[in-house]
Write a protein that holds these residues in place. Structure first.
Motif, short mmCIF file in Angstrom:
data_model
loop_
_atom_site.label_atom_id
_atom_site.label_comp_id
_atom_site.label_asym_id
_atom_site.label_seq_id
_atom_site.Cartn_x
_atom_site.Cartn_y
_atom_site.Cartn_z
N SER A 2 0.83 -1.20 0.00
CA SER A 2 0.00 0.00 0.00
C SER A 2 0.86 1.25 0.00
CB SER A 2 -0.93 0.02 1.21
OG SER A 2 -0.19 0.15 2.40
N GLU A 3 0.28 2.33 -0.48
CA GLU A 3 0.89 3.65 -0.44
C GLU A 3 -0.02 4.56 0.37
OE1 GLU A 3 3.72 4.64 -1.65
OE2 GLU A 3 4.31 2.91 -2.85
N TYR A 11 -3.04 -0.84 -3.08
CA TYR A 11 -3.12 -1.82 -4.15
C TYR A 11 -2.49 -3.14 -3.73
CZ TYR A 11 1.85 -0.89 -4.80
OH TYR A 11 3.20 -0.77 -4.58
N ARG A 12 -2.69 -4.16 -4.58
CA ARG A 12 -1.99 -5.43 -4.41
C ARG A 12 -1.82 -6.08 -5.78
NH1 ARG A 12 -4.77 -10.06 -1.27
NH2 ARG A 12 -3.27 -11.28 -2.51
N PHE A 13 -0.77 -6.91 -5.89
CA PHE A 13 -0.49 -7.67 -7.10
C PHE A 13 -0.73 -9.15 -6.84
CE2 PHE A 13 2.37 -4.20 -8.74
CZ PHE A 13 1.79 -4.08 -10.00
N ASP A 14 -1.17 -9.86 -7.87
CA ASP A 14 -1.23 -11.32 -7.88
C ASP A 14 -0.81 -11.79 -9.26
OD1 ASP A 14 -2.78 -12.21 -5.25
OD2 ASP A 14 -3.86 -10.47 -6.06
N THR A 31 -14.46 -3.44 -1.78
CA THR A 31 -12.99 -3.47 -1.72
C THR A 31 -12.49 -4.38 -2.84
OG1 THR A 31 -12.77 -5.42 -0.29
CG2 THR A 31 -13.20 -3.30 0.79
N TRP A 32 -11.18 -4.50 -2.93
CA TRP A 32 -10.63 -5.36 -3.98
C TRP A 32 -11.05 -6.82 -3.81
CZ3 TRP A 32 -5.32 -3.50 -2.00
CH2 TRP A 32 -4.89 -4.25 -0.90
N HIS A 33 -11.57 -7.18 -2.63
CA HIS A 33 -11.99 -8.56 -2.40
C HIS A 33 -13.21 -8.95 -3.24
CE1 HIS A 33 -9.07 -9.48 0.66
NE2 HIS A 33 -9.38 -8.38 1.32
N MET A 34 -13.90 -7.98 -3.85
CA MET A 34 -15.02 -8.34 -4.72
C MET A 34 -14.54 -9.17 -5.92
SD MET A 34 -16.07 -5.03 -7.03
CE MET A 34 -16.83 -6.12 -8.24
N ASP A 52 -7.95 -0.31 -4.05
CA ASP A 52 -9.11 0.10 -3.27
C ASP A 52 -9.39 1.58 -3.50
OD1 ASP A 52 -10.06 -2.16 -1.94
OD2 ASP A 52 -8.50 -2.03 -0.40
N LEU A 53 -10.65 1.94 -3.51
CA LEU A 53 -11.01 3.35 -3.53
C LEU A 53 -10.57 4.00 -2.21
CD1 LEU A 53 -14.66 3.08 -4.93
CD2 LEU A 53 -12.57 3.56 -6.20
N PRO A 54 -10.28 5.29 -2.21
CA PRO A 54 -9.88 5.95 -0.95
C PRO A 54 -10.91 5.74 0.15
CG PRO A 54 -9.49 7.40 -2.82
CD PRO A 54 -10.24 6.22 -3.36
N GLY A 55 -10.43 5.42 1.35
CA GLY A 55 -11.31 5.22 2.48
C GLY A 55 -12.05 3.90 2.48
N HIS A 56 -11.81 3.05 1.50
CA HIS A 56 -12.44 1.73 1.41
C HIS A 56 -11.42 0.66 1.79
CE1 HIS A 56 -15.20 4.14 -0.94
NE2 HIS A 56 -15.99 3.12 -1.21
#
Length: 436
Positions: A2-3, A11-14, A31-34, A52-56
């Motif tokens: 994350s930044e 963010y994350r990479f896979d 969140t990115w888990h969707m 992720d969107l900000p604050g999510h």
């Protein structure tokens, strides 16, 4: 990974580091888990980037001012990572970001998938009303109603754990960032530009989506040259969650066959390698439900855009008037205009809204405070009601409106403020009561 700075995203990479990058963009409130159910299959061919969107999802709470703002943060994050070219799939808000990228930065986008997306999401009033509810009541009412918007009733009943996950995902979002994202979607409208999207595009929608359904999807396909449409049966708004196998299969087929080569512009940019040839299972472990894929007619010819000279303040005024007072109010006022009153409607749109409300010297919150006070002083209660609604849309809380009216009571008189409180109280009750 994350930044935490304001111009980048969590963010994350896979997936393999040497594979082409495929970005998955989230919907508002998620969140990115969707995308969890899509990642194992997609990561066999692509390096998957989720944000992720900000604050999510615990991301730093730096609100975005527009869809363009979020697209800029995404590109800043990718630039820092050395990612120049990518495929992009986005759901709802994430889809809006994808359209923005394809319109403003086509050299970066190799292929595009728009899921539960639209060139304009509902009306500005709907999203500003949602912001008013969150500002007054917090996110709990939105969280409790999310399953009804996101899933079919049968899925929600059969999957209580996923339904509760959806509720908690919204409930733990930062309210300020959620409101800002609503404002960004309220202002998003690329209907006049959608024909300029020039990357290979798949438009995907759930057959039962009541938020951005098949009608909105067909609008996108009709506007984007050579776009293709996929309708997934038995799915609502969060179709990647409700029908993961069907969505995964559609994304694999689209990005495997429609990946536009990098531009050769002579600028020194290096094209990324093409997608490596890898075996794609022809028979998934869980066969998806059949989907309909169809081609729609090409985009209509766009009207020429004025590029020279000072624009008529009427157009800017109509935009501001709609944003502040709401589409329903403005449409009603304009529809009631006739030969006698029509010129007056043009006058106030052009000069009150185009010249004064659109000036940069005061923000809209401040202008609402001034306007409420002036209406109380003048005894114009018939206009106070819709300007209380406007103040809520402009970001004033009920407590702040109360303070304005208390201030007005001192300088405008108690009888005038007494009448104003009655009007404002009724409007605030109507506007801030969640719909069950």
């Amino acid at each position: 990974m994350s930044e935490s700075t304001t111009n980048t995203l969590q963010y994350r990479f896979d997936g393999p580091e040497d594979a082409p990058v495929l970005i998955l963009g989230p919907s508002l409130g998620t969140t990115w888990h969707m995308w969890d159910r899509q990642v194992p299959e997609l990561a066999q061919q692509w390096r998957i980037f989720r944000y992720d969107l900000p604050g999510h999802g615990g991301a730093p709470a730096y609100p975005v001012g527009s869809v363009s703002d979020l697209a800029g943060r995404l590109l800043a994050t990718l630039d820092a990572l050395g990612v120049q070219r990518f495929g992009y799939a986005g759901c709802a808000f994430g889809g809006a970001v994808g359209v923005e990228l394809a319109l403003r930065h086509p050299e970066r986008v190799a292929s595009l998938a728009l899921i539960a997306a639209s060139p304009r999401f509902g009306t500005a009033d709907e999203f500003r009303q949602r912001g008013v509810i969150v500002r007054t009541n917090g996110l709990d009412p939105i969280a409790r109603s999310s399953p009804d918007r996101w899933f079919t009733s049968g899925f929600a009943a059969a999957q209580p754990a996923i339904t509760e996950w959806a509720v908690q995902m919204v409930r733990t979002t930062d309210p300020g960032c959620y409101i800002a994202a609503c404002e960004a979607l309220a202002a998003f409208d690329v209907r006049a530009e959608i024909g300029l999207v020039g990357v290979p595009t798949l438009v995907l929608v759930g057959s039962d989506d009541q938020v951005t359904g098949p009608a909105e999807a067909r609008t996108l396909v009709a506007g984007i040259p050579d776009a293709r449409l996929a309708v997934v049966p038995g799915a609502s708004h969060l179709v990647p969650v409700e029908q993961p196998t069907a969505v995964t299969d559609l994304l694999v087929r689209h990005f495997s066959t429609a990946w536009q080569p990098a531009y050769d512009t002579g600028t020194g940019q290096t094209a990324v390698p093409g997608i490596p040839v890898r075996a794609v299972p022809t028979v998934p472990q869980q066969p998806p439900q059949p989907v309909a894929i169809a081609e729609i007619a090409p985009a209509p010819v766009l009207e020429p855009v004025q590029t020279m000279g000072r624009p008529d303040p009427y157009d800017a005024g109509l935009k501001v008037r709609r944003e502040v007072l709401g589409d329903a109010h403005v449409d009603r006022a304009l529809s009631q205009a006739d030969d006698f009153s029509g010129e007056f409607q043009e006058f106030i749109t052009r000069y009150a809204w185009g010249e004064i409300w659109d000036r940069p010297g005061l923000d809209r919150r401040s202008r609402s405070c001034v306007t409420l006070t002036a209406l109380v002083a003048g005894g114009h209660l018939e206009e106070l009601a819709f300007h209380v609604r406007a103040a809520l849309r402009n970001g004033l809380t009920p407590d702040e409106i109360k303070e304005v009216l208390l201030q007005a009571a001192v300088y405008c008189g108690v009888p005038a403020a007494n009448s104003a409180f009655k009007v404002a109280q009724q409007v605030i009750r109507e506007e801030t009561t969640p719909v069950e």
